[in-house]
Design a protein around this motif. Structure first.
Motif, short mmCIF file in Angstrom:
data_model
loop_
_atom_site.label_atom_id
_atom_site.label_comp_id
_atom_site.label_asym_id
_atom_site.label_seq_id
_atom_site.Cartn_x
_atom_site.Cartn_y
_atom_site.Cartn_z
N LYS A 160 0.83 -1.21 0.00
CA LYS A 160 0.00 0.00 0.00
C LYS A 160 0.86 1.26 0.00
O LYS A 160 0.49 2.28 -0.59
CB LYS A 160 -0.92 -0.01 1.22
N ALA A 161 2.02 1.19 0.68
CA ALA A 161 2.90 2.36 0.73
C ALA A 161 3.50 2.65 -0.64
O ALA A 161 3.74 3.81 -0.99
CB ALA A 161 4.01 2.13 1.75
N VAL A 162 3.75 1.61 -1.42
CA VAL A 162 4.39 1.77 -2.74
C VAL A 162 3.37 2.11 -3.82
O VAL A 162 3.66 2.85 -4.76
CB VAL A 162 5.16 0.50 -3.11
N HIS A 163 2.15 1.59 -3.69
CA HIS A 163 1.12 1.74 -4.73
C HIS A 163 0.86 3.21 -5.03
O HIS A 163 0.55 4.01 -4.15
CB HIS A 163 -0.16 1.06 -4.27
N GLY A 164 1.00 3.60 -6.30
CA GLY A 164 0.77 4.97 -6.72
C GLY A 164 1.98 5.87 -6.65
O GLY A 164 1.88 7.07 -6.91
N THR A 165 3.15 5.31 -6.34
CA THR A 165 4.37 6.12 -6.27
C THR A 165 4.77 6.59 -7.66
O THR A 165 4.90 5.79 -8.58
CB THR A 165 5.52 5.33 -5.65
N ASN A 176 13.35 2.28 0.98
CA ASN A 176 13.27 2.68 2.38
C ASN A 176 12.60 4.03 2.56
O ASN A 176 11.86 4.25 3.52
CB ASN A 176 14.65 2.68 3.02
N ASP A 177 12.87 4.96 1.65
CA ASP A 177 12.24 6.28 1.75
C ASP A 177 10.73 6.19 1.55
O ASP A 177 9.96 6.89 2.24
CB ASP A 177 12.84 7.24 0.72
N ILE A 178 10.29 5.38 0.61
CA ILE A 178 8.87 5.29 0.29
C ILE A 178 8.11 4.48 1.35
O ILE A 178 7.06 4.90 1.83
CB ILE A 178 8.66 4.65 -1.10
N VAL A 179 8.63 3.34 1.74
CA VAL A 179 7.94 2.49 2.70
C VAL A 179 8.12 3.01 4.11
O VAL A 179 7.21 2.92 4.95
CB VAL A 179 8.44 1.03 2.58
N GLY A 180 9.26 3.60 4.40
CA GLY A 180 9.52 4.11 5.73
C GLY A 180 9.94 3.02 6.70
O GLY A 180 10.03 1.83 6.34
N GLU A 181 10.19 3.43 7.93
CA GLU A 181 10.63 2.47 8.94
C GLU A 181 9.49 1.52 9.27
O GLU A 181 8.34 1.93 9.44
CB GLU A 181 11.09 3.20 10.19
N ARG A 182 9.83 0.25 9.39
CA ARG A 182 8.84 -0.76 9.70
C ARG A 182 8.75 -0.89 11.22
O ARG A 182 9.69 -1.36 11.88
CB ARG A 182 9.24 -2.10 9.07
N THR A 183 7.64 -0.45 11.79
CA THR A 183 7.48 -0.45 13.23
C THR A 183 6.14 -1.08 13.62
O THR A 183 5.21 -1.17 12.81
CB THR A 183 7.52 0.99 13.79
N GLU A 184 6.05 -1.48 14.87
CA GLU A 184 4.80 -2.03 15.38
C GLU A 184 3.69 -0.98 15.37
O GLU A 184 2.52 -1.30 15.17
CB GLU A 184 5.01 -2.57 16.80
N GLU A 185 4.07 0.28 15.60
CA GLU A 185 3.08 1.36 15.60
C GLU A 185 2.39 1.50 14.26
O GLU A 185 1.23 1.91 14.18
CB GLU A 185 3.75 2.69 15.98
N LYS A 186 3.09 1.16 13.20
CA LYS A 186 2.50 1.22 11.85
C LYS A 186 1.74 -0.06 11.50
O LYS A 186 1.16 -0.15 10.42
CB LYS A 186 3.59 1.47 10.81
N GLY A 187 1.80 -1.04 12.36
CA GLY A 187 1.08 -2.29 12.12
C GLY A 187 1.94 -3.45 11.67
O GLY A 187 1.43 -4.56 11.47
N GLN A 209 10.08 -9.54 -0.17
CA GLN A 209 9.38 -10.07 -1.33
C GLN A 209 8.86 -8.93 -2.19
O GLN A 209 8.89 -9.02 -3.42
CB GLN A 209 8.23 -10.98 -0.91
N LEU A 210 8.43 -7.86 -1.55
CA LEU A 210 7.98 -6.69 -2.32
C LEU A 210 9.15 -6.04 -3.05
O LEU A 210 9.05 -5.74 -4.25
CB LEU A 210 7.29 -5.67 -1.42
N SER A 211 10.25 -5.78 -2.35
CA SER A 211 11.39 -5.14 -3.01
C SER A 211 11.92 -6.01 -4.16
O SER A 211 12.32 -5.49 -5.21
CB SER A 211 12.50 -4.84 -2.00
#
Length: 290
Positions: A160-165, A176-187, A209-211
């Motif tokens: 979802k973070a990459v879709h539409g970039t 990394n810039d587009i997806v951002g840091e992978r944290t529990e707060e983000k789900g 797998q996405l990259s």
């Protein structure tokens, strides 16, 4: 020593000014209340007739700009090719504020100075997005076990973070810039990852797998690979040597758009499959499938 003292005095004066200044809402623009003594604090100390100190004024405008700026939001893609409308932003109209401030400054009286703003248009609007989804340049699909809920969740979030970039000509895409840091707060959840050839678990496991899917989709003549690293052991979702590992504190996957038109990435995950597409306008040039 004298310069340090003067810098301290100026910093203290500016801080006291900002703390004592009240920003009040107006019908269209905000205003800042400037009293006579506050206006005098913006005078050059070595000029008899009190000319304005442009450095101090610029620092004031930097503070105000930070308060009033609202970044624009680009048009992007919702589900599939549904185009989500752009939203303009706003920022400080520095020329307009300078004019109002100087009028108040040289009048030397208590004055409410308007804080004018100007619109900031997004780089990508609906019309552009509609144009650059016309021609598919490439696509690639990989598959995963949707029964692994944690890994599936991570793939869905990152897709979802990459879709539409949108990547403009000459620009570099950074995973990394587009997806951002992978944290529990983000789900993001803990799932298997490969570390130095061994399986482990970490927050965001599975997003490689996405990259890797993106790498295979954008492996085109008009794309220049900038940064790509392979895993320390083979992964099951792409052929050997066709993967792209990423880590927030480590490897990134980046590439550069060499086409004459912007390109847009689509990323759709569901029912155990992940598909990444690369699209552009009908007038895109220097495209040649490998």
């Amino acid at each position: 020593m004298r310069r340090n003292v003067l810098n301290f005095v100026f910093t203290l004066t500016l801080l006291l000014f900002l703390l004592s200044t009240e920003i009040v809402s107006a019908d269209e623009d905000d205003e800042i209340a400037l009293q006579r003594d506050e206006l005098k604090s913006y005078s050059l100390s070595d000029w008899e007739h009190g000319f304005v100190d442009w450095k101090k004024l610029d620092e004031l405008m930097d503070q105000l700009e930070e308060q009033v700026t609202v970044p624009p939001i680009n048009a992007t893609l919702g589900n599939g090719f549904e185009i989500m409308e752009e939203q303009p932003g706003k920022t400080l109209d520095r020329n307009g504020f300078t004019t109002s401030f100087l009028n108040a400054f040289y009048t030397g009286e208590d004055r409410a100075v308007e804080i004018p703003t100007k619109a900031v248009q997004p780089r990508v609007d609906q019309e552009m997005m509609q144009e650059i989804i016309q021609k598919r340049l490439g696509s690639y699909t990989t598959y995963y076990n949707s029964a692994n809920k944690e890994r599936t969740k991570n793939i869905n979030l990152s897709a979802k973070a990459v879709h539409g970039t949108v990547i403009f000509p000459g620009e570099v895409f950074s995973f990394n810039d587009i997806v951002g840091e992978r944290t529990e707060e983000k789900g993001y959840q803990r799932a298997p990852v490969i570390v130095k050839g061994e399986f482990s678990e970490d927050i965001g496991g599975g997003i490689c797998q996405l990259s890797s899917t993106i790498f295979n989709a954008v492996d085109l003549r008009g794309i220049q690979m900038i940064e790509r690293y392979t895993h320390s052991r083979s992964v099951p979702y792409v052929p050997p040597g066709r993967d792209a590992t990423v880590s927030w504190w480590g490897p990134d996957f980046t590439f550069k758009n060499l086409y004459n038109e912007p390109i847009v990435l689509t990323a759709n995950a569901g029912s155990g499959s992940l598909t990444v597409g690369v699209f552009s306008s009908e007038t895109v040039e220097y495209f040649q499938a490998k």
